[in-house]
Design an enzyme around this catalytic site. Structure first.
Site, PDB file in Angstrom:
ATOM      1  N   SER A  86      -9.605   8.266  -4.099  1.00 44.83           N
ATOM      2  CA  SER A  86      -8.874   9.057  -5.089  1.00 44.83           C
ATOM      3  C   SER A  86      -9.812   9.840  -6.001  1.00 44.83           C
ATOM      4  CB  SER A  86      -8.014   8.148  -5.972  1.00 44.83           C
ATOM      5  OG  SER A  86      -7.177   7.349  -5.181  1.00 44.83           O
TER       6      SER A  86
HETATM    7  N1  SAH Z   1      -8.516   2.549  -3.586  1.00 48.04           N
HETATM    8  C1  SAH Z   1      -9.276   3.261  -2.595  1.00 48.04           C
HETATM    9  C2  SAH Z   1      -8.568   4.487  -2.046  1.00 48.04           C
HETATM   10  C3  SAH Z   1      -7.462   4.099  -1.219  1.00 48.04           C
HETATM   11  S1  SAH Z   1      -6.935   5.217   0.012  1.00 48.04           S
HETATM   12  C4  SAH Z   1     -10.634   3.643  -3.101  1.00 48.04           C
HETATM   13  O1  SAH Z   1     -10.936   3.381  -4.266  1.00 48.04           O
HETATM   14  O2  SAH Z   1     -11.416   4.174  -2.311  1.00 48.04           O
HETATM   15  C5  SAH Z   1      -5.594   4.224   0.569  1.00 48.04           C
HETATM   16  C6  SAH Z   1      -6.005   3.087   1.465  1.00 48.04           C
HETATM   17  O3  SAH Z   1      -4.848   2.271   1.651  1.00 48.04           O
HETATM   18  C7  SAH Z   1      -6.457   3.548   2.841  1.00 48.04           C
HETATM   19  O4  SAH Z   1      -7.736   3.075   3.097  1.00 48.04           O
HETATM   20  C8  SAH Z   1      -5.408   2.928   3.768  1.00 48.04           C
HETATM   21  O5  SAH Z   1      -5.945   2.532   5.005  1.00 48.04           O
HETATM   22  C9  SAH Z   1      -4.918   1.748   2.958  1.00 48.04           C
HETATM   23  N2  SAH Z   1      -3.590   1.217   3.319  1.00 48.04           N
HETATM   24  C10 SAH Z   1      -2.485   1.880   3.739  1.00 48.04           C
HETATM   25  N3  SAH Z   1      -1.470   1.038   3.971  1.00 48.04           N
HETATM   26  C11 SAH Z   1      -1.932  -0.221   3.676  1.00 48.04           C
HETATM   27  C12 SAH Z   1      -1.361  -1.532   3.731  1.00 48.04           C
HETATM   28  N4  SAH Z   1      -0.117  -1.720   4.149  1.00 48.04           N
HETATM   29  N5  SAH Z   1      -2.130  -2.578   3.356  1.00 48.04           N
HETATM   30  C13 SAH Z   1      -3.420  -2.388   2.955  1.00 48.04           C
HETATM   31  N6  SAH Z   1      -4.011  -1.177   2.904  1.00 48.04           N
HETATM   32  C14 SAH Z   1      -3.285  -0.107   3.253  1.00 48.04           C
END
Ligand code: SAH
Length: 237
Positions: A86
């Site tokens: 993000s």
């Molecule tokens: N917080 C992260 C950015 C997240 S991007 C940072 O600081 O870099 C969103 C992430 O959520 C992605 O890596 C994606 O693979 C994950 N995601 C999506 N659905 C999910 C689920 N059901 N459980 C866990 N992770 C999930």
């Protein structure tokens, strides 16, 4: 006369700064300070602990090498596997909204690069974070260990059902967008607990949930754009 200095001065400069286009450590620090001033303070982030954490976490160490030079820019960045880290402002905004105290237990869904988890750890939280894309979970685990974040626990899997063995949590942060709020995550909040989650599809809004003795309070905050939450939640949409 042979002007040796014409050769040696540039060579010394190259050696002392490294041959790669890698800014020295203090330039990364300066870039972070600039980011905090122009992207966070200028937009109203006020919590001193959040600002200090954002000045400290080496975001450039958590993005792919190809994205490093943009690590402190005002935008989200690709990590890999089609996922993104993000924008710094959104990380700061969500963290400030959660009002994390030292020693609190925080559940994060969507570890991604591990950056948000590191920011929470700098605030003194014990962080439990789940990532559905296994190679990303492994990468984040290794990077966070290398950077010394021992209070972050990374698990590969679907975060829909939370982390019941570690519940209840003081705070839950979801960093991928579901279309409907996963009930198991709300259930794992303690009374007094806070949860922030981007909800929606093409249009998404951050939703803040507070669990009180008398029930759940929901508040809509700002429009956002996150990658979709995948896995079990898609059956509930
Ligand atoms: N917080 C992260 C950015 C997240 S991007 C940072 O600081 O870099 C969103 C992430 O959520 C992605 O890596 C994606 O693979 C994950 N995601 C999506 N659905 C999910 C689920 N059901 N459980 C866990 N992770 C999930």
């Amino acid at each position: 006369m042979n002007p040796h200095w014409k050769v040696w001065i540039p060579l010394w400069a190259a050696l002392s700064h490294g041959f790669a286009a890698e800014p020295p450590a203090d330039e990364w620090t300066r870039a972070r300070q600039q980011m905090v001033k122009t992207q966070l303070e200028a937009r109203g982030v006020r919590n001193a602990a959040v600002l200090a954490a954002m000045r400290k976490v080496p975001r450039h160490e958590l993005v792919p090498a190809s994205e490093r030079e943009w690590a402190y820019g005002d935008s989200p960045l690709p990590i890999s596997e089609g996922q993104t880290i993000s924008q710094p402002y959104i990380v700061a905004y969500m963290t400030e909204q959660l009002d994390i105290r030292r020693g609190e237990r925080v559940l994060e869904i969507g570890t991604g690069s591990g950056y948000q988890a590191a920011v929470l750890a700098e605030l003194g939280a014990e962080v439990f974070t789940i990532e559905i894309v296994a190679p990303l979970a492994e990468r984040a685990k290794a990077d966070l260990a290398r950077l010394g974040y021992r209070s972050v626990h990374v698990r590969a899997g679907d975060g829909y059902r939370g982390w019941p063995e570690q519940a209840p949590f003081d705070a839950v942060i979801v960093t991928a967008a579901p279309e409907t709020i996963p009930q198991p995550l709300v259930d794992q909040l303690r009374v007094g607990g806070r949860m922030i989650v981007p909800v929606g599809d093409a249009y998404q809004e951050l939703v803040m949930i507070r669990k009180t003795k008398h029930g759940i309070k929901k508040e809509r905050l700002i429009p956002v754009r996150f990658v979709p939450m995948t896995g079990e939640v898609e059956k509930h949409d």
